[in-house]
Design a protein around this motif. Structure first.
Motif, short mmCIF file in Angstrom:
data_model
loop_
_atom_site.label_atom_id
_atom_site.label_comp_id
_atom_site.label_asym_id
_atom_site.label_seq_id
_atom_site.Cartn_x
_atom_site.Cartn_y
_atom_site.Cartn_z
N ALA A 165 -5.17 3.60 7.14
CA ALA A 165 -5.37 2.72 5.99
C ALA A 165 -4.03 2.36 5.33
CB ALA A 165 -6.30 3.38 4.97
N VAL A 166 -3.17 3.37 5.20
CA VAL A 166 -1.83 3.10 4.65
C VAL A 166 -1.05 2.18 5.57
CG1 VAL A 166 0.36 4.17 4.01
CG2 VAL A 166 -1.78 5.25 3.35
N LEU A 167 -1.14 2.44 6.88
CA LEU A 167 -0.44 1.59 7.85
C LEU A 167 -0.92 0.14 7.79
CD1 LEU A 167 1.44 1.23 10.32
CD2 LEU A 167 -0.49 1.94 11.75
N ILE B 17 -10.77 12.16 8.34
CA ILE B 17 -10.28 11.69 7.04
C ILE B 17 -8.76 11.53 7.07
CG2 ILE B 17 -10.04 12.31 4.62
CD1 ILE B 17 -12.75 13.64 4.76
N ASN B 18 -8.06 12.50 7.66
CA ASN B 18 -6.60 12.42 7.72
C ASN B 18 -6.13 11.18 8.48
OD1 ASN B 18 -6.53 14.81 6.32
ND2 ASN B 18 -6.16 16.08 8.12
N LEU B 19 -6.74 10.95 9.65
CA LEU B 19 -6.36 9.76 10.42
C LEU B 19 -6.77 8.49 9.70
CD1 LEU B 19 -7.26 10.88 14.06
CD2 LEU B 19 -5.00 10.64 13.06
N ASP C 39 -24.21 9.11 12.03
CA ASP C 39 -23.68 8.35 10.91
C ASP C 39 -23.28 6.94 11.35
OD1 ASP C 39 -21.69 9.22 12.52
OD2 ASP C 39 -20.26 9.64 10.92
N ASP C 40 -22.92 6.12 10.39
CA ASP C 40 -22.59 4.73 10.64
C ASP C 40 -21.12 4.62 10.99
OD1 ASP C 40 -22.53 2.07 10.85
OD2 ASP C 40 -23.26 1.61 8.83
N ASN C 41 -20.80 3.93 12.09
CA ASN C 41 -19.42 3.76 12.54
C ASN C 41 -18.80 2.45 12.09
OD1 ASN C 41 -19.30 6.21 13.89
ND2 ASN C 41 -20.16 5.35 15.78
N ARG C 42 -19.50 1.70 11.24
CA ARG C 42 -18.97 0.40 10.88
C ARG C 42 -17.68 0.51 10.07
NH1 ARG C 42 -24.15 -2.62 8.43
NH2 ARG C 42 -24.48 -0.50 7.64
N ALA C 43 -17.57 1.55 9.22
CA ALA C 43 -16.34 1.71 8.44
C ALA C 43 -15.15 1.96 9.36
CB ALA C 43 -16.50 2.87 7.44
N LEU D 32 -11.91 -0.48 9.89
CA LEU D 32 -10.55 0.08 9.72
C LEU D 32 -9.70 -0.18 10.95
CD1 LEU D 32 -8.49 1.70 8.11
CD2 LEU D 32 -9.50 3.79 9.06
N SER D 33 -10.28 -0.01 12.14
CA SER D 33 -9.52 -0.27 13.36
C SER D 33 -9.16 -1.74 13.49
CB SER D 33 -10.33 0.19 14.58
OG SER D 33 -11.53 -0.56 14.68
N ILE D 34 -10.09 -2.62 13.10
CA ILE D 34 -9.80 -4.06 13.16
C ILE D 34 -8.69 -4.41 12.17
CG2 ILE D 34 -10.76 -6.35 12.68
CD1 ILE D 34 -13.45 -5.27 13.69
#
Length: 1009
Positions: free
Chosen positions: A579-581, A572-574, A684-688, A692-694
């Motif tokens: 997300a802010v970046l 969550i922290n990362l 769990d699902d890694n799509r989120a 985010l990485s994209i």
């Protein structure tokens, strides 16, 4: 001027040692330094050095572009406040000799801190730079915190110290914002420049700057509602109260008001802020003083009231008001420091400050009672003492002040008269509470007074000196008014010179003084009528309760904010960070003005090939389940970046990138070897995460493209090679930048490296020690081997011969290569950072080949000592030029000629680079020792413990089997013994039948058969 400042700092350093070796009498020796400074100040005023604007100025340039020059100026006003700081400071240090009974270890620290406070206060008043003054300003807050928390084992002392620190630091930060706002809007960065700025009242945002600067002054001088820290600070030893909270620290705000009032009084905001705060504080403090039962608290709230009085008068800003304000400042320092020291003597002798436990003290100590009576009378404004002269001059100034014409002047005068009546009342209340014979004790001595020990000379000499000055300056006030006029004639040129006098005739101020005395006497006489008004819940609320409630609310808000943003999940922290970046820069780009994008696909196809490989490795790393394979693929992207640097013609960057990537991969492997080899499949699902990485990648690329396209001017980098050669005497621009042109940045970065190394070791070792003894490296020849570590260890027995041979060959070569990079880096690719990385890789190779014993044999030096030595080298290279009159980090060079080599330049930056080299090596050894050797040792300990437990279990089982066998054998023997006894009995039976007649039957024959 600066010599005195240095002498005070030297006395600060010597005080702890002297007090520990000599004892409490060392306070008298330390007091000689501020006493000498006081005598020098008196000499300067006597010689008229400050007449007609005379001043002593010293300016040391340091970072002028940031307005951080060390500008000092000793003018008449700074000299006047120096008289208070140094004079009272020397007497308080002498008073410490008698106040403290023993010499605990913390007393030496206390002596150094108290002397340091005098040094810092002197530095504050002689600072001409606003920012330099702010540095000393905050140092006073820190030292006040340390002095107030002298009795650190007491909760009250800790609370008071934290409260004083937080309030004064908050005000100081607000003042810093105001200073920067004033400097930005007016260009004023020196106190001496304020008077030279024309039409300052029309400057934009000047009101905001005044409010912020005065917030710092108000908090420091304990003005309401920030006054609550001063009574709480009475938890400190009495010398601290007598100096910091009556004569020194609280006068810092008064000094700033006095310095700025003549120039900023033309701004309407000034009087609105300063006068309203001052008169309210004066009345509030006087009222609260009448309800206290602790002698120090009576004086503490009296100090709050007097500080409000001084702020009101000196904040008016006219010549007459400034004269009166300076007089009250000097009078307050003399009588209030005296009274605090007398209270300390009472507490020291009787063991109490409670007014209900003191009765008949005047009969026991008539001389001390006389000193207290004189100082209390001066505080109340009774003639012929200096307090009367100062208060009458203040009434005269306010009564005739043109700047306060009409209702503001009348309201200010009424408030001052009301506050002075309260001052008269609590002055009588203080003396009566401390020394009178009270009816509650049958008009006799209380138990505390009967059992007290006499007050010795070391406790009353300092108050006696100040009391004498109060009387002498009251009878001959011209002694001080002459010094005041040396400042006023310069600050208010053309004004009519006035002298302080004990007698001006029958005037309105004299009549007002009579009203004040009569009203104060009546209020004290009928103080019983005030008790119903002083009980119950305060009308304006309890300041301490409000402070505690504020801290509770802030703590609760902080916990809630932390709980909502730091939930203990690294994912969550990362995710929040990325997300802010991704969002914030893109949003700024969309909402702001954009530029046309100029983009080239590549300079050469090789770059495209390298980028394709990097992209493939990045994608493959996301689908790998083997941790080590994923790390290798991520590392290949770093090596690809190094290749791109090389293709762009940046060999230094390429070399550094490749070395750093290698070190990072080694660190990753040191950690991953303690983790499972495969990544467990996630449910769990890694799509989120993928999206985010994209988004992050796209955001970074787009921002980088727009940033490169936004450049319109020629980059400064085109001038760097020439500057590197002309200034740094080197051809490697990157290295010269690191160790010369931008060495300050590098110094900060290596400091971070040292902190990071210590942090890594601390995380691994926890509370244990992570240092190891250093020794000279030795190489035993008892057994032939490729490496220096022993052959009996498990690592040595399991290692590969090829790895041993490769390490033996590569290690010396890598060390030589690192030295080549170090010495040749000023003119060729390399430098201390690259050389240190190569050496670090060499030691890493030995560790990977031979384990933790090998790294200890290869370089048997504590990594912390390497880090410290590197910091020492870099710091020496930074400060040494200052001793030769040059700015920090200035490089020098010399030309050396060697046979067969020729002439070459050797720069002093090489010493700085050596520090970088040692820090990189020390950092790596710290990592290898903690993440490598310590974890290996823990693993070996676990294995040994497991083997020991297995052996113990085996021995236990063996003993159990032996015991069982022994038991079986015993049982067998017992059975055999029982069987043997039966046979014997049967034999005896048979023997008894011999010779007997035999009667045989058929059945008998069958049995016998």
């Amino acid at each position: 001027m600066l010599t005195l400042l240095v002498a005070l700092f030297v006395a600060t350093s010597a005080a702890p040692l002297l007090i520990r070796t000599i004892g409490r009498s060392a306070f008298a020796l330390v007091a000689l330094v501020p006493l000498g400074g006081f005598a020098w100040m008196v000499y300067l005023f006597a010689k008229g050095v400050f007449v007609d604007g005379g001043e002593i100025v010293s300016r040391i340039p340091w970072m002028p572009s940031a307005e951080l020059n060390l500008d000092f100026r000793l003018d008449a006003l700074a000299g006047l406040f120096s008289l208070i700081i140094l004079g009272v400071g020397s007497l308080v240090l002498l008073y410490c000799w008698g106040y403290f009974d023993s010499n605990p270890r913390r007393l030496a620290k206390f002596g150094g801190e108290l002397t340091m406070f005098a040094s810092v206060m002197y530095g504050l008043v002689i600072s001409d730079s606003f920012l330099l003054m702010y540095v000393f300003w905050e140092l006073t807050s820190i030292l006040s915190y340390m002095l107030v928390s002298y009795y650190g084992e007491r909760a009250s002392s800790r609370r008071a110290a934290i409260q004083a620190l937080m309030i004064t630091t908050f005000g100081g930060l607000a003042m810093l914002v105001g200073i920067n706002l004033l400097g930005y809007k007016t260009g004023i960065w020196r106190l001496s420049e304020v008077s030279q700025f024309a039409n300052i009242e029309n400057t934009p945002a000047i009101s905001t700057a005044i409010v912020l600067i005065m917030l710092g002054a108000m908090t420091k001088s304990a003005q309401a509602p920030w006054h609550i820290w001063l009574p709480g600070a009475m938890a400190a030893p009495t010398p601290v109260s007598a100096y910091l909270h009556s004569a020194a620290m609280v006068k810092a705000g008064i000094y700033l008001v006095a310095r700025l009032a003549p120039d900023l009084a033309v701004v309407s905001t000034w009087h609105l802020v300063v006068l309203s705060t001052g008169v309210f504080t004066m009345i509030l403090g006087g009222w609260l003083a009448l309800k206290q039962r602790d002698l120090k608290l009576i004086l503490a709230y009296g100090t709050v009231s007097q500080l409000g009085f001084i702020t009101t008068v000196i904040g008016i800003g006219s010549r007459e008001a400034t004269m009166a304000g300076l007089a009250i400042t000097f009078g307050h320092s003399m009588f209030k420091a005296t009274l605090f020291m007398i209270v300390g003597a009472i507490d020291h002798s009787t063991g109490t400050r409670d007014i209900h436990e003191l009765s008949g003290l005047a009969k026991r100590e008539p001389f001390v009672a006389f000193l207290a009576a004189v100082s209390a009378a001066s505080m109340a404004g009774i003639p012929p003492f200096f307090g009367f002269v100062a208060k009458e001059s203040a009434l005269e100034a306010v009564l005739n002040e043109e700047m306060l014409h009409g209702m503001p002047g009348y309201m200010t005068l009424v408030a001052i008269v009301a506050g002075s009546i309260l001052t008269m009342a609590y002055s009588l209340y203080f003396w009566w509470s401390a020394f009178a014979t009270k009816p509650a004790h049958n008009n006799g001595e209380s138990k505390a007074v009967r059992e007290m020990h006499p007050i010795g000379p070391t406790l009353w000499i300092s108050p006696a000196v100040l009391t004498t000055l109060t009387v002498v300056c009251g009878i001959f006030p011209v002694l001080l008014s002459t010094a005041f006029n040396e400042y006023l004639d310069v600050r208010f040129p053309g004004g009519e010179q006035e002298e302080l006098a004990l007698w001006h005739g029958i005037t309105i101020p004299l009549v007002l003084t009579a009203v004040i005395v009569l009203g104060g006497v009546v209020m004290f006489w009928q103080r019983a009528l005030l008790k119903p008004l002083q009980t119950g819940k305060p009308a304006l609320g309890n300041g301490d309760a409000l402070w505690d409630a504020l801290l509770t609310q802030l703590r609760t808000a902080s916990l809630r904010l932390t709980a909502s943003t730091q939930r203990g999940s690294l994912v969550i922290n990362l995710g929040v960070i990325f997300a802010v970046l991704a969002v914030v820069p893109l949003a700024a780009l969309v909402l702001g003005r954009s530029n046309d994008i100029r983009m080239m696909l590549w300079d050469s196809p090789w770059q495209g090939l390298v980028v394709f490989i990097m992209v493939c490795m990045a994608v493959f790393a996301t689908v790998q389940r083997n941790r080590l394979s994923a790390v290798v693929m991520v590392g290949l992207t770093g090596y690809g970046m190094a290749t791109i640097f090389a293709l762009h013609g940046a060999p230094d960057l390429a070399l550094t990138q490749a070395l750093v990537e290698t070190i990072v991969m080694v660190v990753f492997m040191l950690i991953l070897r303690k983790m499972p080899t495969e990544v467990e499949p996630r449910s769990d699902d890694n799509r989120a995460r993928a999206w985010l990485s994209i988004l992050t990648g796209v955001s970074v690329v787009v921002i980088a493209m727009f940033a490169m396209s936004a450049r319109t001017a020629d980059p400064i980098s085109v001038f760097m090679p020439e500057l590197a050669h002309d200034i740094g005497h080197g051809r490697n621009t990157v290295n010269v930048l690191l160790v010369d042109l931008r060495a300050a940045d590098t110094f900060g970065e290596i400091t971070v490296l040292v902190i990071a190394a210590t942090g890594v070791a601390s995380l691994i070792f926890g509370t244990g020690k992570f240092g190891r003894s250093s020794r000279r490296p030795t190489l035993s020849t008892t057994k032939p081997r490729w490496l220096a570590s022993g052959v009996d260890s498990e690592t040595a027995q399991n290692r590969s011969l090829m790895v041993d041979v490769a390490t033996r060959i590569l290690f010396p070569s890598m060390i030589l290569l690192s030295l080549y990079f170090f010495f040749g880096g000023h003119n060729a690719p390399g430098g201390g950072f690259a050389g240190g990385l190569v050496a670090a890789l060499a030691f890493t190779l030995r560790y990977l080949a031979g384990g933790r014993q090998e790294i200890e044999e290869a370089l048997p030096v504590d990594p912390a000592k390497l880090l410290g030595t590197g910091m020492l080298f870099s710091f020496a290279a930074a400060v040494t030029p200052m001793f030769f009159g040059n700015p920090p980090l200035t490089s020098g060079y010399t030309t050396v000629t060697l046979p067969l080599i020729g002439s070459f330049d050797v720069t002093s930056a090489l010493v700085f680079d050596a520090g970088v080299y040692l820090i990189v090596v020390g950092l790596t050894l710290h990592i290898l020792t903690s993440m490598g050797g310590y974890l290996d040792q823990e693993e070996d300990n676990r294995k040994q413990y497991a083997r020991q437990r297995a052996r113990e279990l085996q021995e236990k089982n063996k003993r159990r089997r032996e015991a069982q066998a022994t038991k079986r054998l015993a049982r067998k023997r017992r059975r055999e013994a029982v069987t043997g006894d039966g046979d014997a009995t049967a034999g005896r039976g048979r023997a008894s039948t011999i010779g007997a007649p035999v009667h045989t039957t058929a059945r008998g024959r069958e049995r016998s058969e």
